[in-house]
Structure formats: C-alpha cells, structure tokens
Design a protein around this motif. Sequence first.
Motif, PDB file in Angstrom:
ATOM      1  N   LEU A   1      -3.681  59.063  24.926  1.00 17.54           N
ATOM      2  CA  LEU A   1      -3.845  57.721  25.473  1.00 17.54           C
ATOM      3  C   LEU A   1      -4.014  56.737  24.324  1.00 17.54           C
ATOM      4  CD1 LEU A   1      -4.360  55.642  27.748  1.00 17.54           C
ATOM      5  CD2 LEU A   1      -6.794  56.264  27.613  1.00 17.54           C
ATOM      6  N   LEU A   2      -3.088  55.766  24.220  1.00 20.78           N
ATOM      7  CA  LEU A   2      -3.226  54.647  23.300  1.00 20.78           C
ATOM      8  C   LEU A   2      -3.566  53.434  24.142  1.00 20.78           C
ATOM      9  CD1 LEU A   2      -0.244  55.117  20.800  1.00 20.78           C
ATOM     10  CD2 LEU A   2      -2.610  55.872  20.574  1.00 20.78           C
ATOM     11  N   ARG A   3      -4.656  52.734  23.833  1.00 17.18           N
ATOM     12  CA  ARG A   3      -5.185  51.710  24.717  1.00 17.18           C
ATOM     13  C   ARG A   3      -5.600  50.478  23.926  1.00 17.18           C
ATOM     14  NH1 ARG A   3     -10.945  52.633  24.465  1.00 17.18           N
ATOM     15  NH2 ARG A   3     -11.356  54.502  23.248  1.00 17.18           N
ATOM     16  N   THR A   4      -5.770  49.390  24.654  1.00 20.87           N
ATOM     17  CA  THR A   4      -6.245  48.146  24.066  1.00 20.87           C
ATOM     18  C   THR A   4      -7.657  47.810  24.519  1.00 20.87           C
ATOM     19  OG1 THR A   4      -5.189  46.969  25.897  1.00 20.87           O
ATOM     20  CG2 THR A   4      -3.943  47.154  23.842  1.00 20.87           C
ATOM     21  N   SER A   5      -8.054  48.310  25.667  1.00 22.84           N
ATOM     22  CA  SER A   5      -9.365  47.995  26.228  1.00 22.84           C
ATOM     23  C   SER A   5     -10.393  49.036  25.817  1.00 22.84           C
ATOM     24  CB  SER A   5      -9.282  47.931  27.758  1.00 22.84           C
ATOM     25  OG  SER A   5     -10.565  47.791  28.333  1.00 22.84           O
ATOM     26  N   ALA A   6     -11.575  48.561  25.430  1.00 24.97           N
ATOM     27  CA  ALA A   6     -12.642  49.478  25.028  1.00 24.97           C
ATOM     28  C   ALA A   6     -13.131  50.306  26.204  1.00 24.97           C
ATOM     29  CB  ALA A   6     -13.797  48.691  24.424  1.00 24.97           C
ATOM     30  N   ASN A   7     -12.961  49.805  27.425  1.00 23.82           N
ATOM     31  CA  ASN A   7     -13.465  50.504  28.605  1.00 23.82           C
ATOM     32  C   ASN A   7     -12.427  51.399  29.276  1.00 23.82           C
ATOM     33  OD1 ASN A   7     -16.001  49.187  28.385  1.00 23.82           O
ATOM     34  ND2 ASN A   7     -15.162  47.373  29.400  1.00 23.82           N
ATOM     35  N   ASP A   8     -11.221  51.437  28.733  1.00 23.10           N
ATOM     36  CA  ASP A   8     -10.161  52.242  29.328  1.00 23.10           C
ATOM     37  C   ASP A   8     -10.407  53.715  29.002  1.00 23.10           C
ATOM     38  OD1 ASP A   8      -7.941  52.740  30.792  1.00 23.10           O
ATOM     39  OD2 ASP A   8      -6.517  51.849  29.396  1.00 23.10           O
ATOM     40  N   VAL A   9     -10.297  54.567  29.997  1.00 25.95           N
ATOM     41  CA  VAL A   9     -10.531  56.000  29.803  1.00 25.95           C
ATOM     42  C   VAL A   9      -9.321  56.769  30.316  1.00 25.95           C
ATOM     43  CG1 VAL A   9     -13.033  55.792  29.944  1.00 25.95           C
ATOM     44  CG2 VAL A   9     -11.708  56.200  32.037  1.00 25.95           C
ATOM     45  N   PRO A  10      -9.086  57.981  29.800  1.00 28.27           N
ATOM     46  CA  PRO A  10      -7.967  58.782  30.290  1.00 28.27           C
ATOM     47  C   PRO A  10      -8.151  59.143  31.761  1.00 28.27           C
ATOM     48  CG  PRO A  10      -8.768  59.621  28.185  1.00 28.27           C
ATOM     49  CD  PRO A  10      -9.775  58.623  28.667  1.00 28.27           C
ATOM     50  N   PRO A  11      -7.051  59.203  32.515  1.00 29.96           N
ATOM     51  CA  PRO A  11      -7.171  59.615  33.914  1.00 29.96           C
ATOM     52  C   PRO A  11      -7.525  61.093  34.022  1.00 29.96           C
ATOM     53  CG  PRO A  11      -4.862  59.412  33.280  1.00 29.96           C
ATOM     54  CD  PRO A  11      -5.666  58.890  32.124  1.00 29.96           C
ATOM     55  N   ALA A  12      -8.195  61.442  35.098  1.00 34.66           N
ATOM     56  CA  ALA A  12      -8.559  62.839  35.345  1.00 34.66           C
ATOM     57  C   ALA A  12      -7.363  63.553  35.973  1.00 34.66           C
ATOM     58  CB  ALA A  12      -9.775  62.907  36.262  1.00 34.66           C
ATOM     59  N   LEU A  13      -6.736  64.420  35.206  1.00 40.07           N
ATOM     60  CA  LEU A  13      -5.553  65.140  35.672  1.00 40.07           C
ATOM     61  C   LEU A  13      -5.870  66.631  35.690  1.00 40.07           C
ATOM     62  CD1 LEU A  13      -2.732  63.261  33.714  1.00 40.07           C
ATOM     63  CD2 LEU A  13      -3.723  62.728  35.943  1.00 40.07           C
ATOM     64  N   PRO A  14      -5.819  67.259  36.856  1.00 42.25           N
ATOM     65  CA  PRO A  14      -6.260  68.654  36.959  1.00 42.25           C
ATOM     66  C   PRO A  14      -5.374  69.639  36.210  1.00 42.25           C
ATOM     67  CG  PRO A  14      -5.231  67.922  39.013  1.00 42.25           C
ATOM     68  CD  PRO A  14      -5.387  66.704  38.154  1.00 42.25           C
ATOM     69  N   MET A  15      -4.104  69.284  35.953  1.00 35.05           N
ATOM     70  CA  MET A  15      -3.198  70.237  35.320  1.00 35.05           C
ATOM     71  C   MET A  15      -2.931  69.922  33.854  1.00 35.05           C
ATOM     72  SD  MET A  15      -0.434  71.111  38.337  1.00 35.05           S
ATOM     73  CE  MET A  15       0.086  69.402  38.610  1.00 35.05           C
ATOM     74  N   LEU A  16      -3.729  69.032  33.266  1.00 34.27           N
ATOM     75  CA  LEU A  16      -3.593  68.703  31.855  1.00 34.27           C
ATOM     76  C   LEU A  16      -4.846  69.165  31.115  1.00 34.27           C
ATOM     77  CD1 LEU A  16      -1.548  67.235  29.957  1.00 34.27           C
ATOM     78  CD2 LEU A  16      -3.033  65.256  30.116  1.00 34.27           C
ATOM     79  N   GLY A  17      -4.629  69.889  30.008  1.00 35.50           N
ATOM     80  CA  GLY A  17      -5.742  70.535  29.333  1.00 35.50           C
ATOM     81  C   GLY A  17      -6.751  69.589  28.715  1.00 35.50           C
ATOM     82  N   CYS A  18      -6.356  68.769  27.749  1.00 38.33           N
ATOM     83  CA  CYS A  18      -7.305  67.899  27.059  1.00 38.33           C
ATOM     84  C   CYS A  18      -6.604  66.625  26.604  1.00 38.33           C
ATOM     85  CB  CYS A  18      -7.942  68.619  25.864  1.00 38.33           C
ATOM     86  SG  CYS A  18      -6.763  69.118  24.591  1.00 38.33           S
ATOM     87  N   TRP A  19      -7.419  65.593  26.316  1.00 35.58           N
ATOM     88  CA  TRP A  19      -6.923  64.283  25.943  1.00 35.58           C
ATOM     89  C   TRP A  19      -7.345  63.931  24.521  1.00 35.58           C
ATOM     90  CZ3 TRP A  19      -3.708  60.950  28.397  1.00 35.58           C
ATOM     91  CH2 TRP A  19      -3.475  61.154  29.760  1.00 35.58           C
ATOM     92  N   THR A  20      -6.473  63.175  23.847  1.00 39.55           N
ATOM     93  CA  THR A  20      -6.820  62.443  22.638  1.00 39.55           C
ATOM     94  C   THR A  20      -6.707  60.966  22.981  1.00 39.55           C
ATOM     95  OG1 THR A  20      -5.980  64.181  21.182  1.00 39.55           O
ATOM     96  CG2 THR A  20      -6.230  61.975  20.236  1.00 39.55           C
ATOM     97  N   SER A  21      -7.761  60.193  22.717  1.00 41.04           N
ATOM     98  CA  SER A  21      -7.797  58.785  23.102  1.00 41.04           C
ATOM     99  C   SER A  21      -8.007  57.925  21.861  1.00 41.04           C
ATOM    100  CB  SER A  21      -8.919  58.537  24.111  1.00 41.04           C
ATOM    101  OG  SER A  21      -8.985  57.165  24.468  1.00 41.04           O
ATOM    102  N   LEU A  22      -7.115  56.946  21.659  1.00 39.35           N
ATOM    103  CA  LEU A  22      -7.194  56.033  20.525  1.00 39.35           C
ATOM    104  C   LEU A  22      -7.087  54.602  21.015  1.00 39.35           C
ATOM    105  CD1 LEU A  22      -4.786  57.804  17.983  1.00 39.35           C
ATOM    106  CD2 LEU A  22      -7.265  58.049  18.161  1.00 39.35           C
TER     107      LEU A  22
END
Length: 228
Positions: free
Chosen positions: A39-60
Amino acid sequence: MHQRDDDIYASAPLRRLLDEQTRALTPELQRCFGTHGLLLRTSANDVPPALPMLGCWTSLRLDNGCYRGDLQAAMNEPLPFVDDAFDLVVLRHVLEVTPSASALLNDAIRILAPGGVLVLTGVHPLSGWAPWFYWRTRGKSQTLRMPLRLGHDLRQAGLEIERMQRVGRLWPGRETTGSTPASAFGGGYVLIARKRRRMIAPLRIKPMPVRVSSSGQLSPGTRRSSAL
C-alpha cells in the motif's frame, strides 16, 4: 466555506472520498490472494484493507520527498523491492503528489507479480473537485491524472484493465447520510488492472524411432509412424 490547510488528504472531503473509494473497491479486493501486498498512501490515517486471502502487507506513506512507514527510502529512487515481489499493489492518490508519476507507475508494475492486481485511486480532473483541489493545494506541484490515460499506459505495459469507474459525490460538500453509489460524474475514480502472466513456450517433443521386434508386434501405445 472550506478553509485551506497544509494536508489536503487530512481534510474532511478527501477522507470521505477515500472511504467511498474503499467501499467501491472492497468487493473486488476480497478476491485477491497471495503472500504480499503493498500500500502506497498519502493519508496518515489510511490503513491496508483486511483481506482474508492475502498474507501480509507493506505500507508506505509519501511524505516530504520520502517513503515512510514499514521502511524509509527516498522518493526519487526506485522502490526498494525486487521484481515481481507483490501480488497486490495499491496506489492511493500517490500519483497526485509524486514528482514523477510515470516513473512510480512503471516501478509499481515492475514489482507486481505476474497475475497480480494493481489498484489506482485519485481525484478525477474533469469533476467539480478539480478547482477545489487546486485551490486547497495553493497551486503546488500536485497534478490530477486522467484515468483513461492511465488505463492506456497500463495496457501499453501489458496489463489488462478489469475495472475503471468514477465514484463519490459530484463536488466536495457536507457529509450526507447513507453511502454514495458509483456516479458517472463522481469526484474520484478507481482503476483495477491485472498483470498478464508470462507465457511459457511448450516444448516440441521430437518422436524417437523405435525398432520393431522380430515378431513384428509393437508395444501398446507405440506410434506406428515412428517405427523403423
């Protein structure tokens, strides 16, 4: 009357638009699967969506010329990931603030695995939001991108467009009750594309000649045309 501030993505209208884009994307993203998402984002409050079939997230988060979050890196350098690293890459309004949108888009395609999904969201430049957006950013370097142009660039890069849709209210305004459906004149857009899998050339099997036994009988499954 709206007041201008330094972080437009923390403003109430943009937060509502982000929520509306998330609601529009959720059914599609629930089908995404794999081991890693970015996840590449502009908002400080933006979080990755909860996806049951995706292992892990990297958020920047893009912040003052740098990527900050799970790691830190300079924005004017390629993303610090190997090729084909992610099964899902989500760019949330980041093409509006990056100094080189084309370079970032190409880099996102590079790190997206074959068969993976790329998601783009942003403010539509042909909407009632555009004048408000440029007024709030005081004419800074932010640039709104046409989703049709982005779709063309993605097709040229070998991706297939699965969804391109405008969402949100016609213009920034006060919060209303109920959800806002997708609208042909919405102020935001969502774009979903899939990277084509690499084609594997099948091996050409060369028949080997077999010798017929003295009895003249062939083994079961032997092609008579290959017998000597």
